[in-house]
Design a protein around this motif. Structure first.
Motif, PDB file in Angstrom:
ATOM      1  N   SER A   1      32.549  31.659  40.470  1.00 26.34           N
ATOM      2  CA  SER A   1      33.401  32.074  41.697  1.00 26.34           C
ATOM      3  C   SER A   1      33.205  33.623  41.840  1.00 26.34           C
ATOM      4  CB  SER A   1      34.775  31.688  41.753  1.00 26.34           C
ATOM      5  OG  SER A   1      35.531  32.263  40.624  1.00 26.34           O
ATOM      6  N   TRP A   2      32.875  34.323  40.835  1.00 27.23           N
ATOM      7  CA  TRP A   2      32.743  35.636  40.871  1.00 27.23           C
ATOM      8  C   TRP A   2      31.589  35.984  41.779  1.00 27.23           C
ATOM      9  CZ3 TRP A   2      36.241  39.558  40.337  1.00 27.23           C
ATOM     10  CH2 TRP A   2      37.412  39.399  39.867  1.00 27.23           C
ATOM     11  N   VAL A   3      30.604  35.201  41.861  1.00 27.66           N
ATOM     12  CA  VAL A   3      29.327  35.387  42.683  1.00 27.66           C
ATOM     13  C   VAL A   3      29.912  35.687  44.087  1.00 27.66           C
ATOM     14  CG1 VAL A   3      27.242  34.269  43.519  1.00 27.66           C
ATOM     15  CG2 VAL A   3      27.949  33.930  41.209  1.00 27.66           C
ATOM     16  N   VAL A   4      30.874  34.873  44.532  1.00 28.73           N
ATOM     17  CA  VAL A   4      31.292  35.098  45.912  1.00 28.73           C
ATOM     18  C   VAL A   4      32.261  36.297  45.927  1.00 28.73           C
ATOM     19  CG1 VAL A   4      32.971  34.026  47.707  1.00 28.73           C
ATOM     20  CG2 VAL A   4      31.305  32.646  46.365  1.00 28.73           C
ATOM     21  N   SER A   5      33.198  36.461  44.879  1.00 29.27           N
ATOM     22  CA  SER A   5      34.071  37.411  45.153  1.00 29.27           C
ATOM     23  C   SER A   5      33.620  38.844  44.836  1.00 29.27           C
ATOM     24  CB  SER A   5      35.063  37.333  43.970  1.00 29.27           C
ATOM     25  OG  SER A   5      35.928  36.048  44.023  1.00 29.27           O
ATOM     26  N   SER A   6      32.642  39.056  43.848  1.00 32.76           N
ATOM     27  CA  SER A   6      32.120  40.288  43.870  1.00 32.76           C
ATOM     28  C   SER A   6      31.409  40.656  45.161  1.00 32.76           C
ATOM     29  CB  SER A   6      30.963  40.396  42.499  1.00 32.76           C
ATOM     30  OG  SER A   6      29.986  39.256  42.726  1.00 32.76           O
ATOM     31  N   TYR A   7      30.761  40.015  45.687  1.00 32.31           N
ATOM     32  CA  TYR A   7      30.138  40.429  47.090  1.00 32.31           C
ATOM     33  C   TYR A   7      31.310  40.847  48.050  1.00 32.31           C
ATOM     34  CZ  TYR A   7      27.214  40.094  51.449  1.00 32.31           C
ATOM     35  OH  TYR A   7      26.463  40.573  52.543  1.00 32.31           O
ATOM     36  N   ALA A   8      32.256  40.172  48.197  1.00 26.12           N
ATOM     37  CA  ALA A   8      33.338  40.412  49.095  1.00 26.12           C
ATOM     38  C   ALA A   8      33.937  41.814  48.643  1.00 26.12           C
ATOM     39  CB  ALA A   8      34.611  39.284  49.130  1.00 26.12           C
ATOM     40  N   ILE A   9      34.197  41.827  47.309  1.00 25.19           N
ATOM     41  CA  ILE A   9      35.013  43.409  46.873  1.00 25.19           C
ATOM     42  C   ILE A   9      34.073  44.316  47.360  1.00 25.19           C
ATOM     43  CG2 ILE A   9      35.683  44.439  44.899  1.00 25.19           C
ATOM     44  CD1 ILE A   9      36.338  41.700  43.591  1.00 25.19           C
ATOM     45  N   ALA A  10      32.746  44.267  46.886  1.00 23.61           N
ATOM     46  CA  ALA A  10      31.885  45.560  47.274  1.00 23.61           C
ATOM     47  C   ALA A  10      31.906  45.427  48.828  1.00 23.61           C
ATOM     48  CB  ALA A  10      30.559  45.144  46.716  1.00 23.61           C
ATOM     49  N   ASN A  11      32.000  44.730  49.495  1.00 21.71           N
ATOM     50  CA  ASN A  11      32.005  44.718  51.013  1.00 21.71           C
ATOM     51  C   ASN A  11      33.025  45.608  51.456  1.00 21.71           C
ATOM     52  OD1 ASN A  11      30.730  42.457  53.547  1.00 21.71           O
ATOM     53  ND2 ASN A  11      29.663  43.474  51.898  1.00 21.71           N
ATOM     54  N   VAL A  12      34.217  45.227  51.238  1.00 20.57           N
ATOM     55  CA  VAL A  12      35.389  45.955  51.673  1.00 20.57           C
ATOM     56  C   VAL A  12      35.590  47.351  51.051  1.00 20.57           C
ATOM     57  CG1 VAL A  12      36.613  43.797  51.998  1.00 20.57           C
ATOM     58  CG2 VAL A  12      36.886  44.882  49.848  1.00 20.57           C
TER      59      VAL A  12
ATOM     60  N   GLY B   1      41.522  50.985  45.205  1.00 19.01           N
ATOM     61  CA  GLY B   1      42.715  50.411  45.911  1.00 19.01           C
ATOM     62  C   GLY B   1      42.195  49.296  46.582  1.00 19.01           C
ATOM     63  N   VAL B   2      41.109  49.200  47.406  1.00 20.38           N
ATOM     64  CA  VAL B   2      40.652  48.123  48.333  1.00 20.38           C
ATOM     65  C   VAL B   2      39.886  47.206  47.369  1.00 20.38           C
ATOM     66  CG1 VAL B   2      39.127  47.444  50.461  1.00 20.38           C
ATOM     67  CG2 VAL B   2      40.197  49.605  50.462  1.00 20.38           C
ATOM     68  N   GLY B   3      39.273  47.641  46.403  1.00 23.55           N
ATOM     69  CA  GLY B   3      38.749  46.705  45.443  1.00 23.55           C
ATOM     70  C   GLY B   3      39.580  45.744  44.805  1.00 23.55           C
ATOM     71  N   SER B   4      40.729  46.452  44.352  1.00 22.01           N
ATOM     72  CA  SER B   4      41.774  45.686  43.581  1.00 22.01           C
ATOM     73  C   SER B   4      42.488  44.566  44.697  1.00 22.01           C
ATOM     74  CB  SER B   4      42.876  46.445  43.083  1.00 22.01           C
ATOM     75  OG  SER B   4      42.357  47.330  41.950  1.00 22.01           O
ATOM     76  N   LEU B   5      42.810  45.170  45.740  1.00 21.33           N
ATOM     77  CA  LEU B   5      43.288  44.280  46.779  1.00 21.33           C
ATOM     78  C   LEU B   5      42.515  43.018  47.169  1.00 21.33           C
ATOM     79  CD1 LEU B   5      45.453  43.683  48.973  1.00 21.33           C
ATOM     80  CD2 LEU B   5      44.172  45.131  50.430  1.00 21.33           C
ATOM     81  N   GLN B   6      41.146  43.288  47.226  1.00 20.79           N
ATOM     82  CA  GLN B   6      40.425  42.113  47.467  1.00 20.79           C
ATOM     83  C   GLN B   6      40.266  40.989  46.330  1.00 20.79           C
ATOM     84  OE1 GLN B   6      39.048  41.329  50.427  1.00 20.79           O
ATOM     85  NE2 GLN B   6      37.656  39.600  49.729  1.00 20.79           N
ATOM     86  N   THR B   7      40.441  41.782  45.185  1.00 21.25           N
ATOM     87  CA  THR B   7      40.378  40.986  44.085  1.00 21.25           C
ATOM     88  C   THR B   7      41.708  40.006  43.892  1.00 21.25           C
ATOM     89  OG1 THR B   7      39.124  42.612  42.721  1.00 21.25           O
ATOM     90  CG2 THR B   7      40.180  40.857  41.396  1.00 21.25           C
TER      91      THR B   7
ATOM     92  N   LEU C   1      23.610  38.230  37.850  1.00 20.03           N
ATOM     93  CA  LEU C   1      23.556  37.648  39.395  1.00 20.03           C
ATOM     94  C   LEU C   1      24.745  38.387  39.878  1.00 20.03           C
ATOM     95  CD1 LEU C   1      23.003  36.086  41.852  1.00 20.03           C
ATOM     96  CD2 LEU C   1      24.323  34.193  40.525  1.00 20.03           C
ATOM     97  N   ILE C   2      26.046  38.596  39.151  1.00 18.64           N
ATOM     98  CA  ILE C   2      27.032  39.190  39.802  1.00 18.64           C
ATOM     99  C   ILE C   2      26.924  40.658  39.876  1.00 18.64           C
ATOM    100  CG2 ILE C   2      29.388  40.130  39.157  1.00 18.64           C
ATOM    101  CD1 ILE C   2      29.786  37.438  37.441  1.00 18.64           C
ATOM    102  N   VAL C   3      26.168  41.356  39.146  1.00 17.74           N
ATOM    103  CA  VAL C   3      25.711  42.616  39.230  1.00 17.74           C
ATOM    104  C   VAL C   3      24.864  43.023  40.575  1.00 17.74           C
ATOM    105  CG1 VAL C   3      24.342  44.717  38.439  1.00 17.74           C
ATOM    106  CG2 VAL C   3      26.001  43.373  36.913  1.00 17.74           C
ATOM    107  N   ALA C   4      23.845  41.991  40.829  1.00 16.37           N
ATOM    108  CA  ALA C   4      23.100  42.003  41.850  1.00 16.37           C
ATOM    109  C   ALA C   4      23.776  41.588  43.385  1.00 16.37           C
ATOM    110  CB  ALA C   4      21.908  40.978  41.754  1.00 16.37           C
ATOM    111  N   ARG C   5      24.719  40.779  43.059  1.00 17.12           N
ATOM    112  CA  ARG C   5      25.613  40.341  44.277  1.00 17.12           C
ATOM    113  C   ARG C   5      26.638  41.864  44.539  1.00 17.12           C
ATOM    114  NH1 ARG C   5      25.763  36.943  48.249  1.00 17.12           N
ATOM    115  NH2 ARG C   5      28.137  36.383  48.098  1.00 17.12           N
TER     116      ARG C   5
END
Length: 527
Positions: free
Chosen positions: A61-72, A222-228, A114-118
């Motif tokens: 599931s971190w494949v999805v979460s890592s992308y969203a965290i980097a995005n925000v 801050g934003v990365g932790s919130l998204q996590t 894969l997570i690093v690439a995401r």
């Protein structure tokens, strides 16, 4: 913000001719589409990734979460990065980074790789969405704004639906790695178009000076932790988990320090002062709720289709496809309506249409089929479209050109976080209400209930007729009845999620009164 709005920002000083403006729109929209599709295309491939990489469902599931965290993390920084390196240069760099990271995702042979690439893909993709909208506002003159933003909004709304549809087909018929490799030719095409058609960055446009690394670190934490917290909260039992408590504390402290630092800095990396415009902060709140409605409803329907109707990933994608097409085809109509009506009126009408669709969706039963979902999903798409474009115009249209880049970054961030909040909220509602409804149903179907006893006797007799001994036949009858109770409780919990979404939309519609008209004279530039 004043009660009346100012005109939309003027075009670039060296704005391209009319035909070339639309080539600019196609180029930046293609980049934005790649980013949006990749927020949802991975969801349908998690099982295949899990099997291929030897990971658990929680790990994958971190494949999805890592992308969203980097995005925000990157979204609020897009205005500063564009000013520092030049809008065109930064947008093209983001496209190249996104495309290169897509290749790394496709060739990843382990979950950590894969997570690093995401993460790299999310950092590149986060620069595409907000900058694309900013470039369109700065490229098109006022009388073409509605059509240009309509074109962009069609992509933003259709993207989350195209992702599962395309991903389901690729996973079913090819291989999960191709959900990333398919970005490569499209990314290259977008890079070439941007190099050819985007106006060059103006001389002296790039900012010089030092970099506030502490502010960037506070923002990322801050934003990365919130998204996590939003991504992982449900699976970690929310605040019963030390993991979630720790990240919540980091988010609260880091964001508080970041806001203080930015408001007292002479050269902030995120210009929070643009929130002095009433249309922006009110529109951003509405954007968050629309994000909940858009991503939340799209979150619940695929789960219902797969867990209750037994749909495959490809069938689920095809179920959602008509709604995506409805969004795309209705956008030119909405753009024309914007030239005739106050966007705030269209926003309210769109909200009421969305509410009608949500009320239709909350009548699901175990007998619901794909045909029963067709029109509610079409109506939901039209209602969301009728809200999305007028909201963009009413929120960003009144702002002066110099504040558009910062405003679009914050506006996109609220929509992204709104979607994350919506999914987190509805995931929790889904689980909690299913447990509640099951408890109620089990209580109602007590051992002394005549209908329950009659049904158990009928099932037992059926299994006995197939040769099972009396004890086994009764056990199987109780197992069947338990399955029926679980399914009914699940369906009722899905209905509750649509009720919750409807209440959120209804509660925030009054914010429309705080928005500007999205057009008017320069005299209306108050706060």
């Amino acid at each position: 913000m004043a009660e009346v709005a100012i005109a939309a920002p003027p075009a670039y000083a060296d704005a391209p001719a009319n035909a070339n403006r639309w080539l600019v729109a196609v180029a930046v929209a293609l980049g934005a589409l790649l980013e949006i599709v990749d927020t949802s295309i991975v969801n349908v491939a998690l099982t295949e990734m899990q099997n291929s990489l030897g990971a658990t469902l929680t790990q994958v599931s971190w494949v999805v979460s890592s992308y969203a965290i980097a995005n925000v993390i990157i979204l609020p920084l897009t205005a500063w990065l564009g000013h520092r390196f030049g809008k065109k240069r930064y947008f093209v760099f983001s496209l190249v980074a996104f495309t290169a990271a897509s290749v790394l995702c496709g060739v990843a042979h382990s979950l950590p790789m894969l997570i690093v690439a995401r993460v790299l893909q999310g950092l590149g993709g986060g620069g595409l969405l907000a900058k694309a909208q900013s470039i369109l506002f700065e490229t098109f003159p006022k009388h073409e704004q509605a059509m240009a933003q309509g074109f962009f909004s069609a992509i933003v709304i259709a993207g989350p639906t195209i992702g599962p549809t395309l991903g389901g087909y690729i996973v079913t018929n090819i291989d999960w790695r191709w959900i990333f490799f398919i970005n490569v030719p499209l990314g290259i095409a977008a890079v070439l178009m941007c190099l050819a058609f985007l106006p060059p960055d103006a001389a002296g446009e790039r900012e010089r000076g030092g970099v506030d690394w502490l502010a960037i670190a506070l923002l990322a934490a801050g934003v990365g932790s919130l998204q996590t917290v939003l991504e992982e909260g449900h699976s970690e039992a929310w605040f019963d988990s030390p993991f979630i408590l720790a990240f919540s504390a980091v988010a609260a402290v880091s964001l508080a320090l970041f806001i203080h630092r930015e408001l007292t800095s002479k050269s902030p990396i995120v210009d929070l002062r643009v929130l002095r415009y009433r249309s922006l902060w009110a529109g951003s709140l509405l954007s968050a709720v629309i994000g909940m409605g858009l991503y939340g409803a799209l979150f619940a329907v695929p789960i219902f289709a797969q867990s209750i109707l037994g749909f495959t990933s490809q069938q689920t994608g095809l179920l959602l496809l008509p709604g995506a097409l409805a969004s795309a085809f209705s956008m030119p109509l909405v753009a024309r309506l914007l030239n005739r009506f106050d966007p705030r009126v269209l926003l309210v009408v769109g909200g009421l249409i969305l509410l009608a669709a949500l009320f239709q969706l909350q009548t699901l039963t175990p007998m619901t089929g794909s045909g029963d979902l067709f029109w509610p999903l079409i109506i939901r798409s039209f209602g969301t479209t009728l809200m999305f474009l007028p909201l963009s115009m009413a929120t960003l249209g009144p702002l002066p050109k110099k504040d558009i880049a910062a405003a679009t970054g914050l506006y996109s961030l609220t929509r992204q976080l709104g979607g994350s909040v919506g999914v987190a909220l509805l995931t929790t509602v889904l689980a909690d209400r299913q447990a509640f409804h099951r408890a109620v149903l089990v209580t109602d179907m007590g051992a002394s209930d005549p209908k329950t006893l009659e049904r158990v006797a009928a099932y037992t007799a059926g299994f006995a007729a197939k040769g099972f001994d009396p004890a086994d036949a009764r056990d199987k009858a109780l197992h069947v009845l338990d399955g029926i109770v679980n399914m009914q409780a699940a369906v009722m919990s899905f209905n509750d999620t649509f009720w919750v979404t409807a209440v959120l939309v209804l509660a925030t519609l009054p914010l429309v009164l705080l928005l500007g008209k999205g057009r008017g004279g320069p005299a209306s530039a108050g706060h």
